[in-house]
Each structure stands twice: as C-alpha cells, then as structure tokens.
Design a protein around this motif. Sequence first.
Motif, PDB file in Angstrom:
ATOM      1  N   THR A 192       0.848  -1.194   0.000  1.00 35.97           N
ATOM      2  CA  THR A 192       0.000   0.000   0.000  1.00 35.97           C
ATOM      3  C   THR A 192       0.879   1.237   0.000  1.00 35.97           C
ATOM      4  O   THR A 192       2.055   1.185   0.398  1.00 35.97           O
ATOM      5  CB  THR A 192      -0.916   0.020   1.241  1.00 35.97           C
ATOM      6  N   THR A 193       0.303   2.337  -0.453  1.00 33.84           N
ATOM      7  CA  THR A 193       1.049   3.600  -0.464  1.00 33.84           C
ATOM      8  C   THR A 193       1.379   4.019   0.954  1.00 33.84           C
ATOM      9  O   THR A 193       0.535   3.943   1.850  1.00 33.84           O
ATOM     10  CB  THR A 193       0.217   4.701  -1.143  1.00 33.84           C
ATOM     11  N   CYS A 194       2.596   4.431   1.147  1.00 35.60           N
ATOM     12  CA  CYS A 194       3.038   4.844   2.484  1.00 35.60           C
ATOM     13  C   CYS A 194       2.223   6.054   2.946  1.00 35.60           C
ATOM     14  O   CYS A 194       2.208   7.083   2.249  1.00 35.60           O
ATOM     15  CB  CYS A 194       4.519   5.190   2.479  1.00 35.60           C
ATOM     16  N   PRO A 195       1.549   5.971   4.090  1.00 32.31           N
ATOM     17  CA  PRO A 195       0.733   7.100   4.557  1.00 32.31           C
ATOM     18  C   PRO A 195       1.564   8.265   5.078  1.00 32.31           C
ATOM     19  O   PRO A 195       1.067   9.388   5.180  1.00 32.31           O
ATOM     20  CB  PRO A 195      -0.098   6.469   5.691  1.00 32.31           C
ATOM     21  N   ASN A 196       2.821   8.001   5.369  1.00 35.50           N
ATOM     22  CA  ASN A 196       3.655   9.060   5.939  1.00 35.50           C
ATOM     23  C   ASN A 196       4.191  10.014   4.874  1.00 35.50           C
ATOM     24  O   ASN A 196       4.215  11.226   5.053  1.00 35.50           O
ATOM     25  CB  ASN A 196       4.828   8.443   6.710  1.00 35.50           C
ATOM     26  N   CYS A 197       4.602   9.448   3.718  1.00 33.00           N
ATOM     27  CA  CYS A 197       5.169  10.283   2.642  1.00 33.00           C
ATOM     28  C   CYS A 197       4.251  10.345   1.432  1.00 33.00           C
ATOM     29  O   CYS A 197       4.589  10.974   0.431  1.00 33.00           O
ATOM     30  CB  CYS A 197       6.540   9.765   2.224  1.00 33.00           C
ATOM     31  N   HIS A 198       3.092   9.665   1.520  1.00 34.73           N
ATOM     32  CA  HIS A 198       2.112   9.640   0.428  1.00 34.73           C
ATOM     33  C   HIS A 198       2.710   9.128  -0.882  1.00 34.73           C
ATOM     34  O   HIS A 198       2.398   9.622  -1.964  1.00 34.73           O
ATOM     35  CB  HIS A 198       1.503  11.026   0.223  1.00 34.73           C
ATOM     36  N   GLY A 199       3.609   8.157  -0.759  1.00 39.85           N
ATOM     37  CA  GLY A 199       4.183   7.533  -1.947  1.00 39.85           C
ATOM     38  C   GLY A 199       5.391   8.231  -2.527  1.00 39.85           C
ATOM     39  O   GLY A 199       5.955   7.766  -3.505  1.00 39.85           O
ATOM     40  N   GLU A 200       5.829   9.331  -1.915  1.00 40.04           N
ATOM     41  CA  GLU A 200       6.956  10.076  -2.472  1.00 40.04           C
ATOM     42  C   GLU A 200       8.302   9.452  -2.108  1.00 40.04           C
ATOM     43  O   GLU A 200       9.293   9.653  -2.797  1.00 40.04           O
ATOM     44  CB  GLU A 200       6.925  11.531  -1.975  1.00 40.04           C
ATOM     45  N   GLY A 201       8.369   8.730  -0.981  1.00 40.09           N
ATOM     46  CA  GLY A 201       9.635   8.148  -0.555  1.00 40.09           C
ATOM     47  C   GLY A 201      10.485   9.100   0.258  1.00 40.09           C
ATOM     48  O   GLY A 201      11.449   8.697   0.894  1.00 40.09           O
ATOM     49  N   HIS A 202      10.154  10.381   0.232  1.00 41.64           N
ATOM     50  CA  HIS A 202      10.851  11.416   0.996  1.00 41.64           C
ATOM     51  C   HIS A 202       9.801  12.285   1.677  1.00 41.64           C
ATOM     52  O   HIS A 202       8.689  12.444   1.175  1.00 41.64           O
ATOM     53  CB  HIS A 202      11.741  12.271   0.103  1.00 41.64           C
ATOM     54  N   VAL A 203      10.190  12.867   2.800  1.00 43.79           N
ATOM     55  CA  VAL A 203       9.258  13.693   3.571  1.00 43.79           C
ATOM     56  C   VAL A 203       9.791  15.120   3.658  1.00 43.79           C
ATOM     57  O   VAL A 203      10.912  15.335   4.145  1.00 43.79           O
ATOM     58  CB  VAL A 203       9.048  13.126   4.985  1.00 43.79           C
ATOM     59  N   VAL A 204       9.004  16.055   3.163  1.00 39.29           N
ATOM     60  CA  VAL A 204       9.361  17.478   3.273  1.00 39.29           C
ATOM     61  C   VAL A 204       8.824  17.978   4.610  1.00 39.29           C
ATOM     62  O   VAL A 204       7.620  18.152   4.789  1.00 39.29           O
ATOM     63  CB  VAL A 204       8.760  18.296   2.103  1.00 39.29           C
ATOM     64  N   LYS A 205       9.726  18.179   5.561  1.00 37.86           N
ATOM     65  CA  LYS A 205       9.302  18.605   6.894  1.00 37.86           C
ATOM     66  C   LYS A 205       8.870  20.068   6.900  1.00 37.86           C
ATOM     67  O   LYS A 205       7.893  20.441   7.541  1.00 37.86           O
ATOM     68  CB  LYS A 205      10.434  18.379   7.898  1.00 37.86           C
TER      69      LYS A 205
END
Length: 382
Positions: A192-205
């Motif tokens: 499933t799509t990662c709920p934390n990064c919404h599928g981006e693989g990276h997180v813009v804090k």
Amino acid sequence: MASETDYYELLEVSKDASGEEIKKAYRRLAMKYHPDRNPGDKEAENKFKAINQAYDVLKDEQKRAAYDRYGAQAFANGGMGGGNPFSGFDFNFSGGGFSDIFSDIFSDFMGGSQRGGARSYAQDGADLRYNLEITLEEAFNGVEKEIKIPTTVPCEECHGHGTADGKEAPVCPHCRGRGKIRTQHGFMIMETTCPNCHGEGHVVKEACKKCRGEGVIHSEKVLKIKIPAGVEDNTRMRIAREGQSGIRGGDNGDLYVFISVKEHKLFVRDGANLYVRVPISMTCAALGGKIEIPGIHGEKIEVEVPAGTQTDQQKRLSGQGMTIMRSNRRGDLFVKFRVETPTNLTARQKELLEEFRNISSEENCQPEAKGFFDKIKDLFAA
C-alpha cells in the motif's frame, strides 16, 4: 569452475558491476524469459530459473563475495548447488529474496514505476500537447510560429527540492524511501502507499514558501516552432524536453504540437496534389481560350482551355501543387472546368443565340446529347 555457468555471464554483466547494474540486468532478462511471455518454451523456462539463481547470489554482498572466491561450490550441500529444487531462494517473506524478485516482475508487468526498490527522488515532468492551426499557404511555404504554452520551471529558491533549506528532503523512515508499505497475510503480500510520505519516498518537513513544497513554479513559456514546407493536416511534431519541468532533478517532459491545416476557400488538397474548380463562359468552352487563376505560390497561372470543353472536364498542371516534405519537388494542380450558362441576356444576344440554334445540328454541336436521345428512341422502339 570450467564446467559451471558463470553467473555474471548469465546476467550479461561484468564482474565489477555495481549492485544497481546487476539489478537492472536481472529485470531486463527476467522480463525477456518469463514463462508468461514464453508459454511452452522449455528453454526460456530454464533460462529464467538460471538467471533467478544467479541474481539471488549476486544481489547479496556476502553470497557474492563467497561466489567470487569459491564459485558455485560455496553453496553446495544444501545451498544453491544442492538437490533441493528450491535451494538458493530465500523464503523469508518479510525481507528481500524471492519476494523481491516476485514484486519486481509483478511491478514490471503491471506498468509500475517503483519496481520493488526505493522510489526515485527525482520525477520526470509531464508531456504537453499544443494544437496549432496554419493556412494552406503556410503549409506550402513552411512557416515559423511563436507559441505560448503554460509550463513549470524548477523553483530557484529551493533548487527544485520543495524544502525550506533548499536541500534534498530526508528519506521517509516508515517506508525507507520505497514510497510503499509491504505487509504479509499468510502467503499473501500486500503493498500500500506509504501514509507518511504519500508515496513520495521522501518527507518534506518544512516546505519552501515560494513553491509551497512542489519544487516547481507555474509560468508561461514562449517557443518558436519551425513548421516544414509540405506539412500535412493532423501532423504531430515532437519537441524534446519542452514539456513540464522535472521535479528534483528529473528530466523535462516533451512537447507535442498537433498541426491542423485550415480549409482553403479556393483549393482542395489531397496529399501533394491540389484541386480547383474554375467557372468558364459558354463561348470560352465552345471556342477555347486562355484564363488566369491564382497559384498556391502566390503567382498567377495561365491555363489553356481547349475548344469544346465540357463541364467537369479536367486539366492537369504538373508541378503546380503542394510542396513535398523534405524534397524540392511539388505535386500537381488539377483544374476542373464548370461551364456557365449565360443569364440576363439582351435582346441582341437572344437573337444571336436563336440564330445559332437554327443553324446548329446535334451531330456537330451536341454529340453527347445526340447519343443520349438515340438511346431513348431505341427504348421506345423496343
């Protein structure tokens, strides 16, 4: 080792190939020899098993080091070289091994972009379409058009990363950059799509204030498009890298210009040939003469009208049609005559025509009419 098949040769890579190069080679060969693509082909099936076996060793640093030193014998006696047909595959579904191989193949067949590995931080820009209408004269001569297209450009403030500090966003700790979460239910593996990064693989804090985290700025771009002489209706031109800008270092998309040619008020086009319908007077049709018509190149063309010309009779003018693309040749121009019956006659004109009728015979002046009425007589006689 002399009698063994070399794993590097199987995957068509050099012995100093990187892990990424080995993975790319494996994906390409697995797609080529997959049983679903080669039904009933035993040779392809054996090849598929062999490259899976080679990849299972070479993708693992410890196994690869052992193979480089001892060859396939390093995995004998219960290892890859043993009698167990499933030896060499890691059945630990929580991690890599066979599950990674399956997810890679499944993703490729379904058109996936992540292919089992970490999601690429860079993303390519979208392709754009632009509809351009030109005149027949512009299609004949070729033309340069200036067009404006809505597009995006990398944000200068964050260098396209979408972050407040202008640096690459950190890898998502939940999915480790994959953009998806893998869970196991018995023998079923769900992604499933990662709920934390919404599928981006990276997180813009903290997002860049200028682009609001998108990494691109919406703007308008002006381009000059050269349309070649002889271009036809519904032609599609591809202009590489002039589409939407890529994000975070990704490649730009392409621009596709779809060309439509307006209908002309005089000429009808069919490929490289042109057709024009020209009205001529009854006297010109009967006696012959010369008329002038405009050419597509902008100059007048003198056309000889043969004596006795009939309506819909056609005259071909070689080399007076459209330009042929990537050539110095031209198509032909076909002139179709339309004989007009005079109206609003003066008394003198009527008198002369009446006199002409009295002295005319069907045989000399109207051979087609004579033939037609002869057929009618034959029908009544029968």
